[in-house]
Design a protein around this motif. Structure first.
Motif, PDB file in Angstrom:
ATOM      1  N   LEU A 118       0.842  -1.204   0.000  1.00 56.92           N
ATOM      2  CA  LEU A 118       0.000   0.000   0.000  1.00 56.92           C
ATOM      3  C   LEU A 118       0.879   1.257   0.000  1.00 56.92           C
ATOM      4  O   LEU A 118       0.601   2.214  -0.739  1.00 56.92           O
ATOM      5  CB  LEU A 118      -0.920   0.009   1.225  1.00 56.92           C
ATOM      6  CG  LEU A 118      -2.077  -0.973   1.197  1.00 56.92           C
ATOM      7  CD1 LEU A 118      -2.802  -0.982   2.542  1.00 56.92           C
ATOM      8  CD2 LEU A 118      -3.050  -0.644   0.076  1.00 56.92           C
ATOM      9  N   ALA A 119       1.925   1.257   0.820  1.00 52.12           N
ATOM     10  CA  ALA A 119       2.842   2.398   0.849  1.00 52.12           C
ATOM     11  C   ALA A 119       3.553   2.537  -0.491  1.00 52.12           C
ATOM     12  O   ALA A 119       3.711   3.646  -1.011  1.00 52.12           O
ATOM     13  CB  ALA A 119       3.848   2.234   1.990  1.00 52.12           C
ATOM     14  N   TYR A 120       3.968   1.410  -1.054  1.00 60.67           N
ATOM     15  CA  TYR A 120       4.650   1.419  -2.343  1.00 60.67           C
ATOM     16  C   TYR A 120       3.786   2.074  -3.414  1.00 60.67           C
ATOM     17  O   TYR A 120       4.264   2.849  -4.236  1.00 60.67           O
ATOM     18  CB  TYR A 120       5.020  -0.009  -2.750  1.00 60.67           C
ATOM     19  CG  TYR A 120       5.577  -0.105  -4.138  1.00 60.67           C
ATOM     20  CD1 TYR A 120       6.889   0.237  -4.397  1.00 60.67           C
ATOM     21  CD2 TYR A 120       4.778  -0.526  -5.200  1.00 60.67           C
ATOM     22  CE1 TYR A 120       7.412   0.168  -5.677  1.00 60.67           C
ATOM     23  CE2 TYR A 120       5.289  -0.603  -6.480  1.00 60.67           C
ATOM     24  CZ  TYR A 120       6.605  -0.256  -6.721  1.00 60.67           C
ATOM     25  OH  TYR A 120       7.113  -0.314  -7.981  1.00 60.67           O
ATOM     26  N   ASN A 121       2.497   1.781  -3.402  1.00 61.86           N
ATOM     27  CA  ASN A 121       1.581   2.328  -4.403  1.00 61.86           C
ATOM     28  C   ASN A 121       1.430   3.835  -4.304  1.00 61.86           C
ATOM     29  O   ASN A 121       0.949   4.471  -5.252  1.00 61.86           O
ATOM     30  CB  ASN A 121       0.218   1.644  -4.314  1.00 61.86           C
ATOM     31  CG  ASN A 121       0.262   0.230  -4.849  1.00 61.86           C
ATOM     32  OD1 ASN A 121       1.053  -0.090  -5.725  1.00 61.86           O
ATOM     33  ND2 ASN A 121      -0.581  -0.632  -4.297  1.00 61.86           N
ATOM     34  N   LEU A 122       1.832   4.424  -3.192  1.00 62.74           N
ATOM     35  CA  LEU A 122       1.768   5.879  -3.024  1.00 62.74           C
ATOM     36  C   LEU A 122       3.008   6.591  -3.562  1.00 62.74           C
ATOM     37  O   LEU A 122       3.029   7.807  -3.662  1.00 62.74           O
ATOM     38  CB  LEU A 122       1.597   6.225  -1.543  1.00 62.74           C
ATOM     39  CG  LEU A 122       0.295   5.767  -0.898  1.00 62.74           C
ATOM     40  CD1 LEU A 122       0.341   6.035   0.601  1.00 62.74           C
ATOM     41  CD2 LEU A 122      -0.907   6.437  -1.539  1.00 62.74           C
ATOM     42  N   LEU A 123       4.042   5.813  -3.901  1.00 64.25           N
ATOM     43  CA  LEU A 123       5.290   6.401  -4.371  1.00 64.25           C
ATOM     44  C   LEU A 123       5.169   6.893  -5.806  1.00 64.25           C
ATOM     45  O   LEU A 123       4.473   6.290  -6.626  1.00 64.25           O
ATOM     46  CB  LEU A 123       6.429   5.372  -4.295  1.00 64.25           C
ATOM     47  CG  LEU A 123       6.806   4.886  -2.906  1.00 64.25           C
ATOM     48  CD1 LEU A 123       7.829   3.753  -3.020  1.00 64.25           C
ATOM     49  CD2 LEU A 123       7.350   6.023  -2.065  1.00 64.25           C
ATOM     50  N   GLU A 124       5.883   7.956  -6.073  1.00 64.88           N
ATOM     51  CA  GLU A 124       5.994   8.443  -7.443  1.00 64.88           C
ATOM     52  C   GLU A 124       6.953   7.513  -8.188  1.00 64.88           C
ATOM     53  O   GLU A 124       7.976   7.114  -7.631  1.00 64.88           O
ATOM     54  CB  GLU A 124       6.560   9.856  -7.467  1.00 64.88           C
ATOM     55  CG  GLU A 124       5.668  10.889  -6.817  1.00 64.88           C
ATOM     56  CD  GLU A 124       4.388  11.119  -7.601  1.00 64.88           C
ATOM     57  OE1 GLU A 124       4.430  11.069  -8.845  1.00 64.88           O
ATOM     58  OE2 GLU A 124       3.344  11.342  -6.959  1.00 64.88           O
ATOM     59  N   PRO A 125       6.645   7.150  -9.433  1.00 69.10           N
ATOM     60  CA  PRO A 125       7.598   6.329 -10.192  1.00 69.10           C
ATOM     61  C   PRO A 125       8.927   7.066 -10.312  1.00 69.10           C
ATOM     62  O   PRO A 125       8.954   8.280 -10.495  1.00 69.10           O
ATOM     63  CB  PRO A 125       6.941   6.180 -11.567  1.00 69.10           C
ATOM     64  CG  PRO A 125       5.506   6.513 -11.351  1.00 69.10           C
ATOM     65  CD  PRO A 125       5.453   7.473 -10.199  1.00 69.10           C
ATOM     66  N   GLY A 126       9.992   6.348 -10.157  1.00 66.14           N
ATOM     67  CA  GLY A 126      11.309   6.972 -10.230  1.00 66.14           C
ATOM     68  C   GLY A 126      12.348   5.994 -10.742  1.00 66.14           C
ATOM     69  O   GLY A 126      12.006   4.880 -11.194  1.00 66.14           O
ATOM     70  N   PRO A 127      13.611   6.355 -10.635  1.00 67.24           N
ATOM     71  CA  PRO A 127      14.680   5.520 -11.184  1.00 67.24           C
ATOM     72  C   PRO A 127      14.847   4.184 -10.456  1.00 67.24           C
ATOM     73  O   PRO A 127      15.420   3.264 -11.012  1.00 67.24           O
ATOM     74  CB  PRO A 127      15.933   6.389 -11.032  1.00 67.24           C
ATOM     75  CG  PRO A 127      15.600   7.376  -9.968  1.00 67.24           C
ATOM     76  CD  PRO A 127      14.124   7.598 -10.061  1.00 67.24           C
ATOM     77  N   CYS A 128      14.313   4.075  -9.255  1.00 67.75           N
ATOM     78  CA  CYS A 128      14.457   2.829  -8.483  1.00 67.75           C
ATOM     79  C   CYS A 128      13.233   1.927  -8.593  1.00 67.75           C
ATOM     80  O   CYS A 128      13.124   0.939  -7.882  1.00 67.75           O
ATOM     81  CB  CYS A 128      14.723   3.155  -7.020  1.00 67.75           C
ATOM     82  SG  CYS A 128      16.272   4.007  -6.753  1.00 67.75           S
ATOM     83  N   LYS A 129      12.289   2.265  -9.480  1.00 67.57           N
ATOM     84  CA  LYS A 129      11.044   1.512  -9.565  1.00 67.57           C
ATOM     85  C   LYS A 129      11.268   0.022  -9.809  1.00 67.57           C
ATOM     86  O   LYS A 129      10.642  -0.806  -9.152  1.00 67.57           O
ATOM     87  CB  LYS A 129      10.136   2.082 -10.645  1.00 67.57           C
ATOM     88  CG  LYS A 129       8.776   1.360 -10.686  1.00 67.57           C
ATOM     89  CD  LYS A 129       7.831   2.014 -11.640  1.00 67.57           C
ATOM     90  CE  LYS A 129       6.472   1.390 -11.723  1.00 67.57           C
ATOM     91  NZ  LYS A 129       6.216   0.130 -11.114  1.00 67.57           N
ATOM     92  N   ALA A 130      12.174  -0.339 -10.690  1.00 69.39           N
ATOM     93  CA  ALA A 130      12.410  -1.764 -10.979  1.00 69.39           C
ATOM     94  C   ALA A 130      12.943  -2.491  -9.747  1.00 69.39           C
ATOM     95  O   ALA A 130      12.538  -3.624  -9.476  1.00 69.39           O
ATOM     96  CB  ALA A 130      13.381  -1.911 -12.143  1.00 69.39           C
ATOM     97  N   ILE A 131      13.799  -1.836  -9.002  1.00 65.65           N
ATOM     98  CA  ILE A 131      14.341  -2.450  -7.782  1.00 65.65           C
ATOM     99  C   ILE A 131      13.229  -2.630  -6.759  1.00 65.65           C
ATOM    100  O   ILE A 131      13.091  -3.698  -6.156  1.00 65.65           O
ATOM    101  CB  ILE A 131      15.485  -1.587  -7.214  1.00 65.65           C
ATOM    102  CG1 ILE A 131      16.674  -1.596  -8.163  1.00 65.65           C
ATOM    103  CG2 ILE A 131      15.899  -2.086  -5.825  1.00 65.65           C
ATOM    104  CD1 ILE A 131      17.743  -0.569  -7.838  1.00 65.65           C
ATOM    105  N   LEU A 132      12.428  -1.592  -6.572  1.00 61.42           N
ATOM    106  CA  LEU A 132      11.335  -1.681  -5.601  1.00 61.42           C
ATOM    107  C   LEU A 132      10.281  -2.689  -6.038  1.00 61.42           C
ATOM    108  O   LEU A 132       9.722  -3.407  -5.202  1.00 61.42           O
ATOM    109  CB  LEU A 132      10.727  -0.298  -5.372  1.00 61.42           C
ATOM    110  CG  LEU A 132      11.650   0.690  -4.665  1.00 61.42           C
ATOM    111  CD1 LEU A 132      11.007   2.071  -4.626  1.00 61.42           C
ATOM    112  CD2 LEU A 132      12.021   0.215  -3.285  1.00 61.42           C
ATOM    113  N   ASP A 133       9.987  -2.750  -7.339  1.00 60.66           N
ATOM    114  CA  ASP A 133       9.069  -3.785  -7.845  1.00 60.66           C
ATOM    115  C   ASP A 133       9.581  -5.172  -7.456  1.00 60.66           C
ATOM    116  O   ASP A 133       8.817  -6.031  -7.020  1.00 60.66           O
ATOM    117  CB  ASP A 133       8.959  -3.725  -9.372  1.00 60.66           C
ATOM    118  CG  ASP A 133       8.063  -2.616  -9.877  1.00 60.66           C
ATOM    119  OD1 ASP A 133       7.358  -1.986  -9.075  1.00 60.66           O
ATOM    120  OD2 ASP A 133       8.080  -2.379 -11.097  1.00 60.66           O
TER     121      ASP A 133
END
Length: 158
Positions: A118-133
């Protein structure tokens, strides 16, 4: 090396020191609360995540729940060693068997993973998106499924 890091990041150093002391205190008083036992690790992890994007409450909250997951998985994995050595283990203090400890760790981890997502879904897409995914959608579920198992090699994606 630690002194250099403490000078560069004094607030982080203070948080790590405080939470280490908090962990030691709750272990000395033999807390049976899994949530309380996981809190210092959660706060340390949240502080580390906060470094990645200062001011991002969503990333900090994600770090909080990832920290709880780390704690629960570690307690489940170390259950036998801790009980054999008389070391603190929140699940053993609750009177759980190894199998029950693993099941409880997985239950708690799934709840925390939901909150982290849920917290992740509030993040703005950024350069670390693939890592966080990778962390949220691959690593956490895989690690939770393997709860309580000894690692013979590094877990991929976790």
């Amino acid at each position: 090396m630690r002194k250099k890091a403490a000078v560069r990041r004094p607030a982080l150093d203070e948080t790590l020191r405080e939470q280490t002391a908090a962990q030691q205190a709750l272990e000395r008083r033999a807390s049976k609360s899994a949530d309380e036992a996981a809190d210092p690790t959660a706060r340390m992890t949240a502080a580390l995540f906060r470094l990645a994007a200062p001011g991002s409450r969503a990333l900090e909250r994600m770090g909080l729940f990832v920290g709880k997951i780390i704690y629960y998985l570690d307690a489940a994995e170390d259950y036998e060693k801790d009980t054999r050595n008389g070391a603190y283990n929140v699940f053993a203090l609750q009177g759980l068997s190894k199998a029950e400890a693993v099941a409880e760790a997985q239950r708690l981890c799934r709840m925390c993973a939901g909150e982290a997502a849920l917290a992740y879904n509030l993040l703005e897409p950024g350069p670390c998106k693939a890592i966080l995914d990778n962390i949220v959608f691959l690593g956490l579920p895989q690690s939770i499924a393997l709860a309580g198992q000894k690692r013979t090699q590094p877990r991929h994606g976790a």
